[in-house]
Design an enzyme around this catalytic site. Structure first.
Site, PDB file in Angstrom:
ATOM      1  CG  ASP A  93     -20.479 -19.664  -2.900  1.00 56.95           C
ATOM      2  OD1 ASP A  93     -20.773 -19.521  -4.099  1.00 56.95           O
ATOM      3  OD2 ASP A  93     -20.300 -20.712  -2.491  1.00 56.95           O
ATOM      4  CG  ASP A 124     -17.422 -22.204  -4.537  1.00 56.62           C
ATOM      5  OD1 ASP A 124     -18.152 -21.544  -3.898  1.00 56.62           O
ATOM      6  OD2 ASP A 124     -17.432 -23.480  -4.604  1.00 56.62           O
ATOM      7  CG  ASP A 130     -20.725 -23.651  -5.054  1.00 55.56           C
ATOM      8  OD1 ASP A 130     -20.858 -22.347  -4.425  1.00 55.56           O
ATOM      9  OD2 ASP A 130     -20.416 -24.788  -4.607  1.00 55.56           O
ATOM     10  NE  ARG A 131     -22.785 -22.113  -0.124  1.00 51.48           N
ATOM     11  CZ  ARG A 131     -22.922 -22.054   1.337  1.00 51.48           C
ATOM     12  NH1 ARG A 131     -23.620 -21.115   1.841  1.00 51.48           N
ATOM     13  NH2 ARG A 131     -22.654 -23.170   1.994  1.00 51.48           N
ATOM     14  CE  LYS A 135     -23.297 -25.056  -3.015  1.00 49.80           C
ATOM     15  NZ  LYS A 135     -22.889 -26.149  -2.522  1.00 49.80           N
TER      16      LYS A 135
HETATM   17  C1  VG1 Z   1     -22.783 -25.997   4.056  1.00 48.46           C
HETATM   18  C2  VG1 Z   1     -24.326 -25.956   3.452  1.00 48.46           C
HETATM   19  C3  VG1 Z   1     -24.307 -27.269   2.468  1.00 48.46           C
HETATM   20  C4  VG1 Z   1     -23.643 -27.109   1.265  1.00 48.46           C
HETATM   21  C5  VG1 Z   1     -22.194 -26.965   2.051  1.00 48.46           C
HETATM   22  C6  VG1 Z   1     -21.094 -26.552   0.844  1.00 48.46           C
HETATM   23  O1  VG1 Z   1     -22.474 -27.465   4.828  1.00 48.46           O
HETATM   24  O2  VG1 Z   1     -25.170 -26.236   4.550  1.00 48.46           O
HETATM   25  O3  VG1 Z   1     -25.806 -27.411   2.002  1.00 48.46           O
HETATM   26  O4  VG1 Z   1     -23.620 -28.329   0.324  1.00 48.46           O
HETATM   27  O5  VG1 Z   1     -21.769 -25.863   2.661  1.00 48.46           O
HETATM   28  O6  VG1 Z   1     -21.578 -25.350   0.178  1.00 48.46           O
HETATM   29  P1  VG1 Z   1     -22.217 -27.110   6.193  1.00 48.46           P
HETATM   30  O7  VG1 Z   1     -22.067 -28.708   6.346  1.00 48.46           O
HETATM   31  O8  VG1 Z   1     -21.355 -26.217   6.479  1.00 48.46           O
HETATM   32  O9  VG1 Z   1     -23.874 -27.045   6.664  1.00 48.46           O
HETATM   33  V1  VG1 Z   1     -20.269 -24.671  -0.605  1.00 48.46           V
HETATM   34  O10 VG1 Z   1     -20.933 -23.226  -1.296  1.00 48.46           O
HETATM   35  O11 VG1 Z   1     -19.520 -24.272   0.922  1.00 48.46           O
HETATM   36  O12 VG1 Z   1     -19.425 -25.605  -1.471  1.00 48.46           O
HETATM   37 CO    CO Z   2     -19.610 -22.444  -2.746  1.00 46.05          CO
END
Ligand code: VG1
Ligand code: CO
Length: 765
Positions: A482, A484, A486-487, A582
Site C-alpha cells: 500500500d 506507506d 506496511d501492507r 506491520k
Molecule cells: C483498516 C484495517 C485495519 C488496519 C488499518 C490501518 O482500518 O481494517 O486492519 O490496521 O486500516 O491500516 P479500518 O478501521 O478502516 O478498518 V493502514 O495500512 O491504513 O495503516
Molecule cells: Co498502510
C-alpha cells in the site's frame, strides 16, 4: 514553553496560510495572480488588517523569495508540490518524480550568499545543507556508519566556533560546504488558534481530505495538541522523526512540523531523504538508528493516509509513533483529541528557513532554547540493514537465481517502491522489470494504493488472476504494497493467498525458514476480524495466542512484553516483533524465505514447490478457513450507524436471531454467541470497547460487522465472513461459493440494502 519571543502577530502566519488556501481553491494550473488571490482572501476571511493589500504583496514576495511560491508570468504557484523544487533561480529543474532513497543528487548549491562558517551566529542564507558527500554513500555499513558518512555535526554547542570535521568517505567538495554547519537564528512565535471539532484520530492516526488539512492552523493545531499530550521529556531536547509515504502535501507538512518542533524545544528532527520513509521504516529508524552524536529518536510523526488515495482532492494523514516504534496507544490518542478540542495557541519558528529535504546532511539552527538540527538521511539503509539481520538473504538470492522462479512486485506508486528496488533488485538479484509502479508518486498515479484484488489491477492481471489470460506465463510469486508499504498482498501463479492464511502459514513455517525465529516463537496474535487460521496453528504448536481489536497499536504491548513474535490482520497486514508496525516488505521476505526453504534441494532438478502448494499443504494439515470481506465504502454515515444499531439490538435475544437466520437459510449452523467485541489488554489492563459486532456460530463460523476508522468521508461498513472446514476433501472450493449461504444471511440479517441502498459492496476480498 518557548514563549519569550512572541513578537509576531498571528496575522503573519495567517497570510501564509491564506495565500496557500487561495491558490489551492483557485486551483489554476497556471497559478493565480495577486488580484485573484486578493479577491479570494477578501471573500473568505473577515477581520483583515488595515493595509491588507500591501501586506499581501509583502507576503507573496517573501514566500516567493524563500522558495515556497514560484512566480510565472505574474502568477503565483506553490513550489514543491506537483514537481520538485520549482525555483526560479539556480540549478536546473530535477526530474518530475521524487527520487528514490538510494539516489544521491549532486552536491547542493546553497542559494544566495555562501555561508560564513566562521561566524556561526550570523544569519546566513537559508537552505544550507552541510556536508553531503558527493556520490553514493557507502552502502549499509551499519546505521552508525551510514550516519557518520552523512553527518557533520557532533557537539551540541549552539555557540562558538563550529567543530572542524573532515567528512569520512567524502571526496573533496567545496570546503565551505563540506566542513561547517551554518547556524541560522530563529525566533519563536505564539500563534492564537481556535479548535477544530473533527480531529479525532481513527484506527491509525488522523486522516482527512487534503482540502481539510491545508485549512489555516489545521495541521498546526493537531501537531501542537500532540506535543502538549506528550510528556515534556519527549519534546524538550528530544529527537523526532518526521517523514511519510510522500503523498501530496507531505513536503509542506514536513516544513511546518520542523518549524513547530523547533519552536517547542525539540533538539533535532530526522527526515528521510525527500521526506520519504515507509511506515515500517519509521518504526525501524526509531528503534535502531543512532545519530552521529549518539542520539536516539523517541517518537515520530508519520505522514500518510496509507491505503487511501492521494493528491490535491484526496487524502492526507498524520499519526504519532512512540519510543517503541509503534503507533500511539489509545490513552495518548484520546489525550491528543481532548487537546484539539480546547487548543488556543501553538508555537512555531516562522522565520526558520525551509530545509532542503532532498539533500542528505545536517543543518543547524540556533533558537531561544539552544541548538536545533535537522538531519536528512538515506531512507532505506536502516531498514535494509534490519531486514538483512532477520532473513537469510543468501538463500533467497539462490531462489531468485533459479530459472524456475519468477517474481513480480507492485508498489502501487507508494513509498514501498524505493525499498523494493534496494532489496529485491540490488540485494537479491531480481530483474528490474519485475517491479511494477515502483516510483513513488504524490498521487499514486491517480489510483488507490491499496493492495487487494480490486485495486492492484496490473499485478492481478500479470499473475493470471484477471478476467483475461495474461500474454505471458504468470510469475511464480507476486506481491503488492500500500501507499506507506506496511501492507502486503501475496499471490502465487493464478492463486490468491488470503492475509489470514498468510500470517498462519508464516507462523507455521517461521522457525525453520527464518533465522530471526530460529529459537522459537514467543507467541502469536491476530486482530479480531482476522480468520481463526492462526488460532489453529497456535494450538498445534502450543504457542501463546492473543486476539486484539483492529489496528496495529494493539499488538505493541504484547510484543514489548515478549508475548508475541508474529501477528497479522485480515486487512493485508502482517508483521513481527522486529518493529512495532506491520511490514509489507518483511511479509514478502518471509514468504520468499519459506519458498527458498521448501525448494532448497530442488532448485536445480525437480518441480518448484509453489505458493499454491504451500497453501494447500497447510490446509491439509490444519483445515481451511474460508474467508471473505465485503466493504461498502463511502456510505451515508447516518445510515451506517443505524445499521450497526440494528445489529446490536438483534443481539438481545439469541432465539430470535436464530429464528430469523433459519428463515433466511436453513442450512447454516446456530448462533451461539452475539456481542460487541471488547478487549482488555493483558499487559496494561486497559479496556477497549465497541470493537466490532460479532455473531459466532456453533460450527465456528463468524460474521463480524465494523465501521472503518480510516476513511475520510462518509462511512465505510466492513463485513467479515468466515467458515471453518477441516474435511480435507472439501478445502479446495471457491471461497465465494463456499461462503454463499453465510453471505446471504449476513446481508439479510443486517438489512444491508435497506439501510445503505447498496445492492453490492465496493470491494470484495
Ligand atoms: C483498516 C484495517 C485495519 C488496519 C488499518 C490501518 O482500518 O481494517 O486492519 O490496521 O486500516 O491500516 P479500518 O478501521 O478502516 O478498518 V493502514 O495500512 O491504513 O495503516
Ligand atoms: Co498502510
Amino acid at each position: 514553553m518557548a514563549t519569550e519571543e512572541v513578537n509576531k502577530s498571528s496575522s503573519l502566519l495567517q497570510y501564509h496560510e491564506m495565500i496557500f488556501a487561495a491558490i489551492a481553491a483557485l486551483n489554476d494550473k497556471n497559478g493565480s495572480n495577486k488580484s485573484a488571490i486578493l479577491k479570494y482572501i477578501e471573500s473568505k476571511y473577515r477581520d483583515l488588517p488595515a493595509g491588507h493589500s500591501a501586506l499581501l504583496l509583502h507576503h507573496l514576495n517573501k514566500m516567493k523569495n524563500n522558495g515556497e511560491l514560484v512566480m510565472v508570468k505574474n502568477n503565483y504557484m506553490r513550489a514543491n508540490l506537483s514537481s520538485p523544487p520549482k525555483r526560479g533561480r539556480g540549478r536546473p529543474p530535477k526530474p518530475k518524480v521524487p527520487l528514490p532513497p538510494g539516489y544521491i543528487p549532486p552536491p547542493p548549491r546553497p542559494r544566495g550568499r555562501p555561508p560564513k562558517p566562521r561566524d556561526p551566529n550570523a544569519v546566513a542564507s537559508p537552505k544550507v545543507s552541510s556536508g553531503k558527500p558527493r556520490g553514493r554513500p557507502p552502502k549499509m555499513i551499519g546505521s552508525a556508519g551510514s550516519a557518520k558518512a552523512t553527518t557533520t555535526t557532533g557537539t551540541p554547542r549552539p555557540r562558538g566556533r563550529p567543530p572542524k570535521r573532515t567528512l569520512s568517505g567524502s571526496r573533496s567538495t567545496s570546503p565551505e560546504l563540506a566542513s561547517y554547519k551554518v547556524m541560522v537564528m530563529f525566533k519563536v512565535s505564539r500563534v492564537q488558534s481556535n479548535p477544530f471539532d473533527d480531529q479525532k484520530p481513527g484506527t491509525s492516526g488522523l486522516r482527512k481530505k487534503v482540502k481539510v488539512f491545508i485549512k489555516p492552523h489545521y495541521l498546526h493545531n493537531f501537531v501542537q495538541s500532540t506535543f502538549n499530550a506528550l510528556s515534556p521529556l519527549k519534546v524538550k531536547g528530544a529527537t523526532l522523526v518526521v517523514s511519510g509515504d510522500g503523498r501530496y502535501f507531505s513536503k509542506d507538512a514536513i516544513q511546518i512540523i520542523i518549524k513547530m518542533a523547533a519552536a517547542n524545544g525539540v533538539r533535532r528532527v530526522w527526515v528521510g531523504q525527500n521526506g520519504l520513509l515507509s511506515t515500517p521504516a519509521v518504526s525501524a529508524v526509531i528503534r535502531e538508528r543512532i545519530g552521529a552524536d549518539g542520539s536516539k529518536a523517541t517518537g515520530a510523526f508519520i505522514l500518510t493516509a496509507s491505503h487511501n488515495p492521494g493528491g490535491p482532492n484526496e487524502d492526507f494523514g498524520i499519526k504519532y509513533n512512540m519510543e517503541n516504534g509503534g503507533p500511539a496507544p489509545e490513552a495518548l490518542t484520546d489525550k491528543i483529541y481532548e487537546n484539539t478540542k480546547s487548543i488556543k495557541e501553538y508555537f512555531i519558528a516562522e522565520d526558520l528557513p525551509n530545509v532542503d529535504i532532498s539533500a542528505i546532511g545536517v543543518t543547524s539552527f540556533a533558537g531561544p532554547e539552544g541548538q536545533f538540527d535537522t538531519e536528512v538521511f538515506d531512507s532505506a539503509s536502516d531498514y535494509v540493514k534490519l531486514m538483512k539481520s532477520i532473513f537469510d538473504f543468501e538463500s533467497i538470492r539462490k531462489l531468485f537465481a533459479s530459472p524456475k522462479f519468477s517474481f513480480c512486485y507492485d508498489a502501487l506508486h507508494g513509498v514501498g517502491g524505493a525499498y523494493a528496488k534496494r532489496i529485491f533488485v540490488e540485494e537479491l538479484g531480481a530483474n528490474e522489470s519485475s517491479l511494477l509502479n515502483c516510483t513513488p508518486k504524490e498521487d499514486f498515479g491517480g489510483g488507490h494504493p491499496d493492495p487487494n484484488l480490486t485495486y492492484a489491477k496490473e499485478l492481478v492481471a500479470r499473475m493470471g488472476l484477471g478476467k483475461t489470460n495474461p500474454a505471458q506465463e504468470p510469475p511464480e510469486f507476486g506481491a503488492a504494497a500500500d501507499g506507506d508499504a506496511d501492507r502486503n498482498m501475496v499471490l502465487g501463479k493464478r492463486f490468491f493467498v488470503t492475509p489470514s492464511d498468510s500470517v498462519a502459514i508464516i507462523a507455521a513455517n517461521a522457525v525453520r525458514s527464518i533465522p530471526y525465529f530460529s529459537s522459537g516463537l514467543k507467541g502469536v496474535a491476530r486482530s479480531m476480524p482476522t480468520s481463526a487460521a492462526l488460532d489453529v496453528v497456535a494450538k498445534h504448536l502450543n504457542l501463546k495466542f492473543f486476539e486484539v481489536p483492529t489496528g496495529w497499536k494493539f499488538f505493541g504491548n504484547l510484543m514489548d512484553a515478549g508475548l508475541c513474535s508474529v501477528c497479522g490482520e485480515e486487512s493485508f497486514g502482517t508483521g513481527s516483533d522486529h518493529i512495532r508496525e506491520k511490514d509489507g516488505i518483511w511479509a514478502v521476505l518471509a514468504w520468499l524465505s519459506i519458498l527458498a526453504y521448501k525448494n532448497k534441494d530442488n532448485l536445480k532438478e525437480g518441480k518448484l514447490v509453489s505458493v499454491e502448494d504451500i497453501v494447500t499443504e497447510h490446509w491439509a494439515t490444519y483445515g481451511r478457513h474460508y474467508y471473505t470481506r465485503y466493504d461498502y465504502e463511502n456510505v451515508d454515515a447516518g445510515a451506517a450507524k443505524e445499521l450497526m444499531a440494528h445489529l446490536i439490538k438483534l443481539q438481545a435475544s439469541l432465539p430470535d436471531v436464530n429464528k430469523i437466520i433459519k428463515g433466511i437459510r436453513s442450512d447454516v449452523s446456530n448462533v451461539v454467541q452475539a456481542d460487541e467485541f471488547e478487549y482488555k489488554d493483558p499487559v496494561d489492563g486497559s479496556i477497549s470497547k465497541h470493537q466490532g459486532i460479532r455473531y459466532l456460530f456453533q460450527d465456528g463460523s463468524r460474521l463480524v460487522f465494523r465501521l472503518s476508522g480510516t476513511g475520510s468521508e462518509g462511512a465505510t461498513i466492513r463485513l467479515y465472513i468466515e467458515q471453518y472446514e477441516n474435511d480435507a476433501s472439501k478445502t479446495g472450493r471457491d471461497s465465494q461459493e463456499a461462503l454463499a449461504p453465510l453471505v446471504e444471511v449476513a446481508l439479510k440479517l443486517s438489512k444491508m440494502q435497506e439501510f445503505t441502498g447498496r445492492s453490492a459492496p465496493t470491494v470484495i476480498t
